[in-house]
Design an enzyme around this catalytic site. Structure first.
Site, PDB file in Angstrom:
ATOM      1  N   LYS A 130       0.809  -1.235   0.000  1.00 32.28           N
ATOM      2  CA  LYS A 130       0.000   0.000   0.000  1.00 32.28           C
ATOM      3  C   LYS A 130       0.840   1.282   0.000  1.00 32.28           C
ATOM      4  CE  LYS A 130      -4.308  -1.849   1.883  1.00 32.28           C
ATOM      5  NZ  LYS A 130      -5.400  -1.652   2.849  1.00 32.28           N
ATOM      6  N   ASP A 178     -10.440   2.768   1.642  1.00 33.85           N
ATOM      7  CA  ASP A 178     -10.748   2.208   2.967  1.00 33.85           C
ATOM      8  C   ASP A 178     -11.448   3.269   3.827  1.00 33.85           C
ATOM      9  OD1 ASP A 178      -9.658  -0.329   2.542  1.00 33.85           O
ATOM     10  OD2 ASP A 178      -7.660   0.275   3.193  1.00 33.85           O
TER      11      ASP A 178
HETATM   12  P1  NAP Z   1      -1.176  -3.547  10.596  1.00 27.09           P
HETATM   13  O1  NAP Z   1      -0.681  -2.315   9.921  1.00 27.09           O
HETATM   14  O2  NAP Z   1      -0.305  -4.753  10.675  1.00 27.09           O
HETATM   15  O3  NAP Z   1      -1.616  -3.132  12.092  1.00 27.09           O
HETATM   16  C1  NAP Z   1      -1.976  -4.098  13.038  1.00 27.09           C
HETATM   17  C2  NAP Z   1      -2.510  -3.435  14.312  1.00 27.09           C
HETATM   18  O4  NAP Z   1      -3.016  -4.474  15.161  1.00 27.09           O
HETATM   19  C3  NAP Z   1      -1.466  -2.675  15.104  1.00 27.09           C
HETATM   20  O5  NAP Z   1      -2.063  -1.529  15.688  1.00 27.09           O
HETATM   21  C4  NAP Z   1      -1.068  -3.695  16.182  1.00 27.09           C
HETATM   22  O6  NAP Z   1      -0.611  -3.087  17.378  1.00 27.09           O
HETATM   23  C5  NAP Z   1      -2.398  -4.359  16.443  1.00 27.09           C
HETATM   24  N1  NAP Z   1      -2.270  -5.689  17.018  1.00 27.09           N
HETATM   25  C6  NAP Z   1      -1.810  -6.809  16.384  1.00 27.09           C
HETATM   26  N2  NAP Z   1      -1.838  -7.859  17.228  1.00 27.09           N
HETATM   27  C7  NAP Z   1      -2.332  -7.397  18.406  1.00 27.09           C
HETATM   28  C8  NAP Z   1      -2.593  -8.010  19.672  1.00 27.09           C
HETATM   29  N3  NAP Z   1      -2.387  -9.321  19.880  1.00 27.09           N
HETATM   30  N4  NAP Z   1      -3.109  -7.257  20.661  1.00 27.09           N
HETATM   31  C9  NAP Z   1      -3.365  -5.941  20.458  1.00 27.09           C
HETATM   32  N5  NAP Z   1      -3.132  -5.298  19.292  1.00 27.09           N
HETATM   33  C10 NAP Z   1      -2.615  -6.020  18.271  1.00 27.09           C
HETATM   34  O7  NAP Z   1      -2.533  -4.074   9.933  1.00 27.09           O
HETATM   35  P2  NAP Z   1      -3.642  -3.226   9.110  1.00 27.09           P
HETATM   36  O8  NAP Z   1      -3.318  -3.241   7.669  1.00 27.09           O
HETATM   37  O9  NAP Z   1      -3.825  -1.910   9.793  1.00 27.09           O
HETATM   38  O10 NAP Z   1      -4.931  -4.166   9.297  1.00 27.09           O
HETATM   39  C11 NAP Z   1      -5.543  -4.371  10.565  1.00 27.09           C
HETATM   40  C12 NAP Z   1      -6.709  -5.339  10.428  1.00 27.09           C
HETATM   41  O11 NAP Z   1      -7.734  -4.754   9.627  1.00 27.09           O
HETATM   42  C13 NAP Z   1      -6.338  -6.661   9.718  1.00 27.09           C
HETATM   43  O12 NAP Z   1      -6.987  -7.738  10.362  1.00 27.09           O
HETATM   44  C14 NAP Z   1      -6.892  -6.498   8.321  1.00 27.09           C
HETATM   45  O13 NAP Z   1      -7.261  -7.727   7.744  1.00 27.09           O
HETATM   46  C15 NAP Z   1      -8.116  -5.634   8.592  1.00 27.09           C
HETATM   47  N6  NAP Z   1      -8.518  -4.844   7.414  1.00 27.09           N
HETATM   48  C16 NAP Z   1      -9.769  -5.049   6.912  1.00 27.09           C
HETATM   49  C17 NAP Z   1     -10.201  -4.308   5.836  1.00 27.09           C
HETATM   50  C18 NAP Z   1     -11.580  -4.557   5.310  1.00 27.09           C
HETATM   51  O14 NAP Z   1     -11.864  -4.142   4.188  1.00 27.09           O
HETATM   52  N7  NAP Z   1     -12.450  -5.184   6.060  1.00 27.09           N
HETATM   53  C19 NAP Z   1      -9.374  -3.345   5.236  1.00 27.09           C
HETATM   54  C20 NAP Z   1      -8.087  -3.149   5.783  1.00 27.09           C
HETATM   55  C21 NAP Z   1      -7.681  -3.913   6.870  1.00 27.09           C
HETATM   56  P3  NAP Z   1       0.962  -2.710  17.606  1.00 27.09           P
HETATM   57  O15 NAP Z   1       1.182  -1.370  16.976  1.00 27.09           O
HETATM   58  O16 NAP Z   1       1.111  -2.714  19.071  1.00 27.09           O
HETATM   59  O17 NAP Z   1       1.763  -3.818  16.931  1.00 27.09           O
END
Ligand code: NAP
Length: 265
Positions: A64, A101
């Site tokens: 991205k 998004d």
């Molecule tokens: P990312 O950049 O990897 O960010 C992950 C986030 O989750 C970080 O804030 C991380 O915290 C937190 N996290 C991970 N494991 C954790 C745990 N065990 N306990 C507490 N916090 C935790 O991922 P992203 O791209 O932002 O995506 C996040 C989620 O949204 C994913 O599941 C993705 O599939 C979903 N998503 C869905 C859509 C949709 O269209 N539905 C679109 C985009 C994303 P730290 O900073 O502390 O590591």
């Protein structure tokens, strides 16, 4: 015309089912395909797409940021969020970057957010899109809670939100962490990981997470049990896809057909 999703990996993506259903419903002879591409080949692959019959592409993990960097023009949303999930190619091969998004989240909410107290859990790309969207749309307050507190504070400063040690009382809660993605995560484990143990859900709960097996996620289950209006990750996926469809085709998206395809996939 061709469109597709660029990612690494993309095998699990429901976007082909969603977008191909949309093209059929709109009567367009277009196709949407999976484009698995390793990071080191991302730039040259994207630059080859316009001349190969592609009108645009969605972009997912881990591309991205690279997608925003290689674009010729970028929307305000993509620039502020720092990531692009949609690329649109013009007739000369120019590349325009957008981030659907953010708008997809607002579309899925159906109701206006102005004046609402919003909390966003997370500080990654999905959280940045949610925070930017809610701030732009005039939510009363937007507060970030993140496991790694300094990361949440930095995003809050950059995007004009607040940050907190624990999620405060709110009207709208958005889970933009990956908590709940893993099959087998119980509701109590998820709530503990998100500092929500013992809390009742607010009026509206949005869980961006959706599971490959279609199972209800722990945060969505918590919201439903507590009587919240729940917006799940598949609805968000459909709504961001609907915006991408409109950017590429110039048409209003057939959201019902896209939603049905997402649920069946
Ligand atoms: P990312 O950049 O990897 O960010 C992950 C986030 O989750 C970080 O804030 C991380 O915290 C937190 N996290 C991970 N494991 C954790 C745990 N065990 N306990 C507490 N916090 C935790 O991922 P992203 O791209 O932002 O995506 C996040 C989620 O949204 C994913 O599941 C993705 O599939 C979903 N998503 C869905 C859509 C949709 O269209 N539905 C679109 C985009 C994303 P730290 O900073 O502390 O590591």
């Amino acid at each position: 015309m061709l469109t597709g999703v660029l990612g690494h990996p993309v095998a699990h993506s429901r976007s082909p089912a969603i977008q191909n259903a949309a093209f059929r419903a709109a009567g367009l002879d277009w196709r949407y395909v999976k484009l698995p591409v390793a990071p080191e080949l991302f730039g040259e692959t994207v630059r080859a797409l316009p001349a190969s019959g592609y009108r645009g592409a969605n972009v997912t993990i881990p591309h991205k940021l690279a997608a925003l960097e290689l674009s010729d023009t970028a929307s305000e949303a993509a620039r502020a969020i720092g990531a692009a999930n949609t690329l649109t190619f013009d007739d000369e091969g120019g590349i325009a970057a957008d981030n659907t998004d953010a708008g997809g989240l607002l579309d899925a909410l159906v109701q206006p957010v102005d004046g609402l107290r919003a909390v966003v859990l997370g500080a990654g790309g999905a959280a940045r899109a949610a925070v930017w969207a809610l701030v732009q749309e005039g939510a009363g307050t937007v507060t970030i809670w993140n496991r790694t507190r300094e990361r949440g504070e930095a995003v809050a400063r950059e995007l004009g939100a607040a940050s907190a040690k624990r999620p405060p009382a709110c009207d709208l809660l958005v889970n933009a962490t990956s908590v709940g993605l893993e099959p087998g995560t119980s509701e109590s484990e998820a709530l503990a990981a998100l500092a929500l143990e013992g809390s009742d859900p607010p009026a509206i709960v949005v869980d961006l997470v959706y599971r490959a097996d279609g199972a209800t996620t722990p945060v969505a289950a918590w919201g439903a049990r507590g009587g919240a209006a729940v917006v799940d990750g598949l609805e968000i996926l459909v709504r961001q896809g609907a915006r991408s469809f409109s950017l590429w085709t110039g048409l209003e998206a057939p959201v019902e057909a896209m939603r049905a395809a997402a649920r069946d996939a």
